[in-house]
Design a protein around this motif. Structure first.
Motif, short mmCIF file in Angstrom:
data_model
loop_
_atom_site.label_atom_id
_atom_site.label_comp_id
_atom_site.label_asym_id
_atom_site.label_seq_id
_atom_site.Cartn_x
_atom_site.Cartn_y
_atom_site.Cartn_z
N ASP A 188 -10.97 -51.01 36.43
CA ASP A 188 -12.10 -52.21 35.53
C ASP A 188 -13.24 -51.86 36.29
OD1 ASP A 188 -10.08 -52.95 33.82
OD2 ASP A 188 -10.01 -54.80 34.72
N LEU A 189 -13.16 -51.42 37.43
CA LEU A 189 -14.50 -50.76 38.57
C LEU A 189 -15.58 -49.98 37.39
CD1 LEU A 189 -13.92 -50.57 42.48
CD2 LEU A 189 -14.96 -51.97 41.31
N ASN A 190 -16.50 -50.09 36.73
CA ASN A 190 -17.20 -49.92 36.19
C ASN A 190 -18.03 -48.60 36.87
OD1 ASN A 190 -19.24 -49.60 33.78
ND2 ASN A 190 -20.98 -49.43 34.58
N GLU A 191 -18.01 -48.20 37.98
CA GLU A 191 -18.30 -47.17 38.21
C GLU A 191 -17.24 -46.47 38.76
OE1 GLU A 191 -20.98 -45.58 42.58
OE2 GLU A 191 -18.86 -47.59 42.31
N VAL A 192 -15.75 -46.65 38.55
CA VAL A 192 -14.89 -45.71 38.26
C VAL A 192 -14.81 -44.72 36.93
CG1 VAL A 192 -12.48 -45.36 38.23
CG2 VAL A 192 -13.91 -46.71 39.88
N LYS A 193 -14.94 -46.14 36.39
CA LYS A 193 -15.29 -45.25 34.11
C LYS A 193 -16.33 -44.98 34.19
CE LYS A 193 -13.49 -50.32 32.82
NZ LYS A 193 -14.10 -51.28 31.88
N ILE A 194 -17.28 -45.01 35.02
CA ILE A 194 -18.40 -43.33 34.48
C ILE A 194 -17.86 -42.43 35.19
CG2 ILE A 194 -20.76 -43.06 35.14
CD1 ILE A 194 -20.98 -46.44 35.57
N ALA A 195 -17.42 -43.18 36.54
CA ALA A 195 -17.59 -41.40 37.32
C ALA A 195 -15.78 -40.33 36.69
CB ALA A 195 -16.98 -41.70 38.87
N PHE A 196 -15.18 -41.45 36.18
CA PHE A 196 -13.88 -40.58 35.53
C PHE A 196 -14.32 -39.45 34.45
CE2 PHE A 196 -10.31 -42.90 36.93
CZ PHE A 196 -10.32 -42.47 38.41
N LYS A 197 -15.15 -40.42 33.65
CA LYS A 197 -15.89 -40.00 32.37
C LYS A 197 -16.74 -38.38 32.67
CE LYS A 197 -19.28 -40.98 28.53
NZ LYS A 197 -19.45 -41.92 27.34
N ASN A 198 -17.73 -38.89 33.90
CA ASN A 198 -19.05 -37.89 33.72
C ASN A 198 -18.31 -36.68 35.28
OD1 ASN A 198 -20.54 -39.49 33.54
ND2 ASN A 198 -21.80 -40.17 35.11
N GLU A 199 -17.11 -36.85 35.61
CA GLU A 199 -16.53 -35.70 36.37
C GLU A 199 -15.84 -34.81 35.01
OE1 GLU A 199 -17.27 -34.27 39.06
OE2 GLU A 199 -18.81 -35.66 39.54
N LYS A 200 -15.27 -34.97 33.99
CA LYS A 200 -14.38 -35.06 32.82
C LYS A 200 -12.49 -35.06 33.45
CE LYS A 200 -17.59 -33.20 30.07
NZ LYS A 200 -19.02 -33.93 30.26
N THR A 201 -12.36 -36.07 34.43
CA THR A 201 -10.66 -35.30 35.20
C THR A 201 -9.99 -35.70 34.77
OG1 THR A 201 -11.33 -38.00 36.24
CG2 THR A 201 -11.92 -35.85 37.60
N GLU A 202 -9.97 -36.00 33.69
CA GLU A 202 -8.24 -36.14 32.51
C GLU A 202 -8.51 -34.59 32.47
OE1 GLU A 202 -12.20 -36.33 29.80
OE2 GLU A 202 -11.62 -37.06 31.77
N HIS A 203 -9.16 -33.42 32.16
CA HIS A 203 -9.43 -32.75 31.87
C HIS A 203 -8.59 -31.38 32.52
CE1 HIS A 203 -11.16 -33.47 27.71
NE2 HIS A 203 -12.25 -32.86 28.89
N LEU A 204 -8.05 -31.99 33.82
CA LEU A 204 -7.76 -31.42 35.13
C LEU A 204 -6.25 -31.79 35.43
CD1 LEU A 204 -11.33 -31.46 37.07
CD2 LEU A 204 -9.85 -29.62 35.71
#
Length: 308
Positions: free
Chosen positions: A94-110
């Motif tokens: 729920d941390l906004n900073e974490v949400k932004i980081a996951f989105k910006n780094e596109k980690t879900e693709h890795l």
């Protein structure tokens, strides 16, 4: 998060790459290269945290998959999802900073979904997990314990996970220890997230200044280093050793709050870790001689940073 040692490593790597590129048609932009090194550290931190949360969330996927079997068993219909609904997990997500980081780094693709499943399966057979799901009340302290167990015992002690990380992130050997400490601290206090500021402004300025100084003052630095090489042919000295000596002398002369002893010890360690077997002794001898000469000639202007 990033220590002065990590900064020196990244400046060393940048200066080495930049120097090597000068003989090519397209020399590197040193400042851009340095920023890329810091960006890689940020990406690594974000990915490790994302992978950890995916293991915790996998209980939901497991429950859904088993409940949709053609003929689900009673066990299939009663998969425990306590971990996926834990307070700690959702504090993180729920941390906004974490949400932004996951989105910006596109980690879900890795994310390696099969590896997540394997680690989750191993987790569900452990005594630690059975203890966790049998505690009746939600407890942030118990959440931390199970997250620490997943991270330390099931991820870091897992050769397959380490190989997976090394394949994606070439900086794991350089940054791994620091990332481990940072993730451990994050598990304890997720509200203190620092994904978007992997390096503080003062440390970033130190890195930029150190790199720029080593490049801009190279000719003068070499006038101090070359005479100390005696029987050594400067062109036959390992490039990395020369890079380390330039950075060390640059710190002597232009970074007045860094004690010379700290500078010498740091570059000895880097020489031992990153260069040849003899490099630590060699770099130590050269830097020590230059330091003594600068002191004798009154060219070393240092001040106690605690009083500055």
């Amino acid at each position: 998060m990033i220590s002065r040692r990590n900064i020196r490593v990244k400046v060393m790597q940048t200066l080495y790459s930049y120097t090597s590129s000068l003989d090519t048609d397209k020399p590197l932009d040193p400042q851009k290269t340095l920023r890329q090194h810091f960006s890689q550290t940020r990406s690594l931190m974000v990915y490790v945290v994302h992978f950890l949360t995916e293991i915790a969330r996998y209980a939901e996927k497991d429950a859904f998959r088993k409940s949709h079997k053609y003929i689900p068993s009673e066990k299939d219909l009663n998969v425990n999802t306590k971990l996926a609904g834990s307070n700690l997990l959702w504090q993180i997500l729920d941390l906004n900073e974490v949400k932004i980081a996951f989105k910006n780094e596109k980690t879900e693709h890795l994310i390696d979904e099969e590896l997540v499943r394997k680690i989750y399966t191993q987790l569900t057979t452990s005594q630690q997990y059975l203890h966790y799901i049998n505690i009746q009340q939600q407890s942030l302290q118990e959440d931390r314990k199970i997250f620490e167990y997943i991270f330390n015992d099931l991820m870091l002690d897992n050769e397959e996970f380490v190989a997976h990380i090394e394949e994606i992130f070439s900086n794991w050997d350089d940054d791994g220890e620091m990332i481990v400490q940072s993730v451990a601290a994050f598990i304890r206090k997720p509200q203190a997230a620092g994904f978007q500021q992997i390096i503080t402004a003062d440390k970033e300025q130190f890195a930029v200044n150190l790199l720029k100084t080593a490049i801009d003052k190279e000719d003068y630095l070499l006038t101090l280093i070359t005479p100390k090489l005696k029987n050594w042919d400067p062109e036959r000295i390992a490039l990395l050793d020369m890079v380390l000596m330039k950075l060390g002398v640059a710190e002597f002369l232009y970074f007045e709050t860094i004690p010379p002893k700290v500078t010498i010890n740091e570059y000895i360690d880097l020489a031992k870790d990153y260069s040849t077997a003899q490099s630590g002794h060699f770099v130590n001898g050269i830097l020590d001689n230059i330091h003594k000469e600068l002191v004798e000639e009154g060219k070393l202007k240092k001040k106690d940073f605690r009083k500055s």
